[in-house]
Design a protein around this motif. Structure first.
Motif, PDB file in Angstrom:
ATOM      1  N   SER A 251      40.645  47.760  32.251  1.00 24.18           N
ATOM      2  CA  SER A 251      39.448  48.441  32.741  1.00 24.18           C
ATOM      3  C   SER A 251      38.800  47.692  33.900  1.00 24.18           C
ATOM      4  N   SER A 252      38.960  46.367  33.946  1.00 29.27           N
ATOM      5  CA  SER A 252      38.362  45.594  35.036  1.00 29.27           C
ATOM      6  C   SER A 252      39.093  45.784  36.358  1.00 29.27           C
ATOM      7  N   LEU A 253      40.248  46.446  36.329  1.00 24.21           N
ATOM      8  CA  LEU A 253      41.002  46.689  37.555  1.00 24.21           C
ATOM      9  C   LEU A 253      40.474  47.887  38.337  1.00 24.21           C
ATOM     10  N   ILE A 254      39.710  48.740  37.671  1.00 18.98           N
ATOM     11  CA  ILE A 254      39.325  50.017  38.282  1.00 18.98           C
ATOM     12  C   ILE A 254      38.465  49.809  39.521  1.00 18.98           C
ATOM     13  N   GLY A 255      37.402  49.009  39.398  1.00 22.31           N
ATOM     14  CA  GLY A 255      36.493  48.794  40.518  1.00 22.31           C
ATOM     15  C   GLY A 255      37.174  48.228  41.751  1.00 22.31           C
ATOM     16  N   PRO A 256      37.882  47.085  41.637  1.00 20.93           N
ATOM     17  CA  PRO A 256      38.576  46.551  42.806  1.00 20.93           C
ATOM     18  C   PRO A 256      39.641  47.479  43.360  1.00 20.93           C
ATOM     19  N   ALA A 257      40.340  48.208  42.475  1.00 20.50           N
ATOM     20  CA  ALA A 257      41.390  49.110  42.945  1.00 20.50           C
ATOM     21  C   ALA A 257      40.810  50.249  43.778  1.00 20.50           C
ATOM     22  N   VAL A 258      39.722  50.847  43.300  1.00 24.95           N
ATOM     23  CA  VAL A 258      39.089  51.942  44.045  1.00 24.95           C
ATOM     24  C   VAL A 258      38.536  51.429  45.370  1.00 24.95           C
TER      25      VAL A 258
ATOM     26  N   PHE B  52      47.319  40.895  28.225  1.00 27.99           N
ATOM     27  CA  PHE B  52      46.698  39.703  28.805  1.00 27.99           C
ATOM     28  C   PHE B  52      47.310  39.294  30.151  1.00 27.99           C
ATOM     29  N   ARG B  53      48.605  39.121  30.204  1.00 28.76           N
ATOM     30  CA  ARG B  53      49.219  38.578  31.412  1.00 28.76           C
ATOM     31  C   ARG B  53      49.337  39.608  32.532  1.00 28.76           C
ATOM     32  N   LEU B  54      49.680  40.838  32.216  1.00 33.18           N
ATOM     33  CA  LEU B  54      49.814  41.858  33.257  1.00 33.18           C
ATOM     34  C   LEU B  54      48.479  42.169  33.918  1.00 33.18           C
ATOM     35  N   PRO B  55      47.400  42.447  33.157  1.00 36.53           N
ATOM     36  CA  PRO B  55      46.109  42.675  33.823  1.00 36.53           C
ATOM     37  C   PRO B  55      45.680  41.498  34.688  1.00 36.53           C
ATOM     38  N   ARG B  56      45.970  40.301  34.227  1.00 38.48           N
ATOM     39  CA  ARG B  56      45.602  39.114  35.000  1.00 38.48           C
ATOM     40  C   ARG B  56      46.353  39.078  36.333  1.00 38.48           C
ATOM     41  N   ALA B  57      47.646  39.333  36.297  1.00 38.20           N
ATOM     42  CA  ALA B  57      48.434  39.328  37.532  1.00 38.20           C
ATOM     43  C   ALA B  57      47.982  40.432  38.478  1.00 38.20           C
ATOM     44  N   LEU B  58      47.719  41.618  37.932  1.00 36.72           N
ATOM     45  CA  LEU B  58      47.290  42.739  38.768  1.00 36.72           C
ATOM     46  C   LEU B  58      45.917  42.480  39.382  1.00 36.72           C
ATOM     47  N   LEU B  59      44.995  41.890  38.599  1.00 37.91           N
ATOM     48  CA  LEU B  59      43.673  41.594  39.146  1.00 37.91           C
ATOM     49  C   LEU B  59      43.766  40.537  40.245  1.00 37.91           C
ATOM     50  N   ALA B  60      44.625  39.540  40.056  1.00 36.31           N
ATOM     51  CA  ALA B  60      44.821  38.539  41.101  1.00 36.31           C
ATOM     52  C   ALA B  60      45.346  39.194  42.373  1.00 36.31           C
ATOM     53  N   GLY B  61      46.286  40.135  42.221  1.00 34.90           N
ATOM     54  CA  GLY B  61      46.809  40.831  43.391  1.00 34.90           C
ATOM     55  C   GLY B  61      45.764  41.679  44.084  1.00 34.90           C
ATOM     56  N   LEU B  62      44.982  42.416  43.297  1.00 33.50           N
ATOM     57  CA  LEU B  62      43.927  43.247  43.883  1.00 33.50           C
ATOM     58  C   LEU B  62      42.851  42.391  44.550  1.00 33.50           C
ATOM     59  N   ALA B  63      42.468  41.298  43.894  1.00 36.67           N
ATOM     60  CA  ALA B  63      41.448  40.423  44.462  1.00 36.67           C
ATOM     61  C   ALA B  63      41.934  39.785  45.752  1.00 36.67           C
ATOM     62  N   GLY B  64      43.163  39.316  45.761  1.00 34.00           N
ATOM     63  CA  GLY B  64      43.710  38.716  46.970  1.00 34.00           C
ATOM     64  C   GLY B  64      43.816  39.699  48.113  1.00 34.00           C
ATOM     65  N   ALA B  65      44.304  40.911  47.818  1.00 32.91           N
ATOM     66  CA  ALA B  65      44.413  41.932  48.846  1.00 32.91           C
ATOM     67  C   ALA B  65      43.048  42.329  49.378  1.00 32.91           C
TER      68      ALA B  65
ATOM     69  N   ALA C 151      33.452  45.625  54.489  1.00 29.82           N
ATOM     70  CA  ALA C 151      33.862  44.276  54.105  1.00 29.82           C
ATOM     71  C   ALA C 151      32.978  43.712  53.001  1.00 29.82           C
ATOM     72  N   SER C 152      31.683  43.965  53.079  1.00 28.36           N
ATOM     73  CA  SER C 152      30.753  43.431  52.087  1.00 28.36           C
ATOM     74  C   SER C 152      30.934  44.090  50.734  1.00 28.36           C
ATOM     75  N   LEU C 153      31.063  45.404  50.712  1.00 26.42           N
ATOM     76  CA  LEU C 153      31.242  46.110  49.445  1.00 26.42           C
ATOM     77  C   LEU C 153      32.586  45.770  48.814  1.00 26.42           C
ATOM     78  N   LEU C 154      33.615  45.605  49.645  1.00 24.94           N
ATOM     79  CA  LEU C 154      34.925  45.222  49.121  1.00 24.94           C
ATOM     80  C   LEU C 154      34.863  43.830  48.504  1.00 24.94           C
ATOM     81  N   THR C 155      34.193  42.919  49.185  1.00 19.59           N
ATOM     82  CA  THR C 155      34.031  41.575  48.639  1.00 19.59           C
ATOM     83  C   THR C 155      33.218  41.602  47.349  1.00 19.59           C
ATOM     84  N   GLY C 156      32.142  42.384  47.327  1.00 19.34           N
ATOM     85  CA  GLY C 156      31.331  42.479  46.128  1.00 19.34           C
ATOM     86  C   GLY C 156      32.107  43.011  44.942  1.00 19.34           C
ATOM     87  N   ALA C 157      32.965  44.004  45.183  1.00 17.12           N
ATOM     88  CA  ALA C 157      33.763  44.562  44.096  1.00 17.12           C
ATOM     89  C   ALA C 157      34.724  43.530  43.518  1.00 17.12           C
ATOM     90  N   VAL C 158      35.260  42.671  44.381  1.00 15.34           N
ATOM     91  CA  VAL C 158      36.187  41.637  43.914  1.00 15.34           C
ATOM     92  C   VAL C 158      35.441  40.513  43.207  1.00 15.34           C
TER      93      VAL C 158
END
Length: 336
Positions: free
Chosen positions: A191-198, A55-68, A242-249
């Motif tokens: 699994s929700s990290l895959i799209g933003p990470a790629v 729970f907490r690790l995926p949340r932190a990683l998704l926040a980092g990926l979304a912010g980046a 920029a648009s596709l990156l935003t959409g993925a996040v």
């Protein structure tokens, strides 16, 4: 990177299940390095392990990926229109993603051909990107001014559609709709990290390859063309990235504003407008910014969680106005 690692550990220790900073670090490292001894000494409960790792690790990683991702998209968008106030949301991409997600929430996945909420949000973002590009093109060129106007107009229209869907649905769906529109990473999974990470990886590679061309575009179309840069083609590519990156996040984290606006601006003030130095700082700064915001969102009003979009706007708007008051735009290289 040290700040990001520290935030991951702190995020792992914050929550209703008590876990110390040391225990959170041991759990994360124990899963990454299963041969190490601390996972087999019996000092950590199964509940603690699940709380941190699932729970907490995926949340932190998704926040980092979304912010980046949002920060990088904002930096590319600001170069595209040569305006420090520009960000991906001005193109209506976030509104397009919101329409797709709200359609799934209101009518169900089956009514949209089995599309999940995340996929529908991504499709909506992609459709908004294509629409803005078509509206902004005139005589075979992409005008920065037309891009902004097209984005504002389209975003307003799509926001109206989202508002109508929200008020016309059942009361039980309104909370889900509003929570998505305001942004959250509380439902993050590995699994929700895959799209933003790629999307972030591909975008970073493209941005690094184009860093010199971005510097040329910052000086104006005529200077860029004299240096061998096809300004129109480069703008089109930056718009898509920029648009596709935003959409993925947005498809996994909802609507989160101000990250793409404030972080690139601060990065330019810190290291200058040279994109070879500025873009890495922007990506790392965006991750730190949103991971910190998520920690605050979880702790400031416990046990209630504040949506990320509210917190980033509350923190980012006054800070950005202060920067503008201090002449931040000129220092960032846009006031020439």
């Amino acid at each position: 990177m040290l700040a990001i690692c520290a935030l991951v550990v702190v995020s792992g220790a914050v929550g209703s299940v008590q876990v110390s900073l040391r225990e959170a670090a041991h759990i994360v490292l124990g899963h990454l390095l299963p041969g190490m001894p601390w996972m087999s000494d019996g000092s950590l409960s199964r509940l603690q392990d699940q709380a941190v790792w699932q729970f907490r690790l995926p949340r932190a990683l998704l926040a980092g990926l979304a912010g980046a991702g949002l920060a990088l998209a904002g930096a590319l968008m600001q170069v595209t229109v040569r305006n420090p106030l520009a960000e991906p949301y001005i193109l209506g991409v976030s509104s397009g993603a919101s329409v797709g997600a709200v359609l799934v929430i209101v009518f169900g996945s089956a009514a949209l051909g089995g599309l999940s909420l995340n996929v529908a949000a991504f499709v909506g973002a992609l459709a908004a990107c294509v629409a803005v590009a078509m509206l902004a093109r005139k005589n075979g060129t992409l005008s920065p001014t037309r891009m902004i106007l097209a984005g504002v107009a389209l975003g307003t229209l799509l926001s109206a559609v989202t508002s109508y869907l929200t008020i016309s649905t059942d009361a039980q769906n309104v909370v889900s709709v509003l929570f998505f529109l305001l942004g959250s990473v509380s439902a993050a999974t590995m699994s929700s990290l895959i799209g933003p990470a790629v999307a972030l990886l591909v975008s970073c590679l493209i941005a690094a390859f184009l860093s010199r061309s971005l510097n040329a575009l910052m000086t104006g179309d005529e200077s860029a063309i004299s240096l061998g840069v096809n300004a129109n083609r480069l703008r089109g590519l930056l718009l898509v990235v920029a648009s596709l990156l935003t959409g993925a996040v947005v498809s996994v984290a909802g609507g989160i504003g101000f990250v793409g606006l404030v972080v690139p601006h601060i990065a330019r003030i810190m290291v200058g407008a040279d994109h070879r130095r500025m873009l890495p700082i922007t990506v790392l700064g965006g991750a730190v910014f949103l991971m910190t915001a998520d920690l605050l969102a979880r702790t400031v009003a416990q046990p209630t969680e504040i949506p990320l979009g509210i917190l980033t706007a509350f923190v980012g708007a006054p800070f950005f106005m202060w920067l503008m008051r201090q002449g931040g735009a000129e220092k960032a290289g846009f006031g020439r």
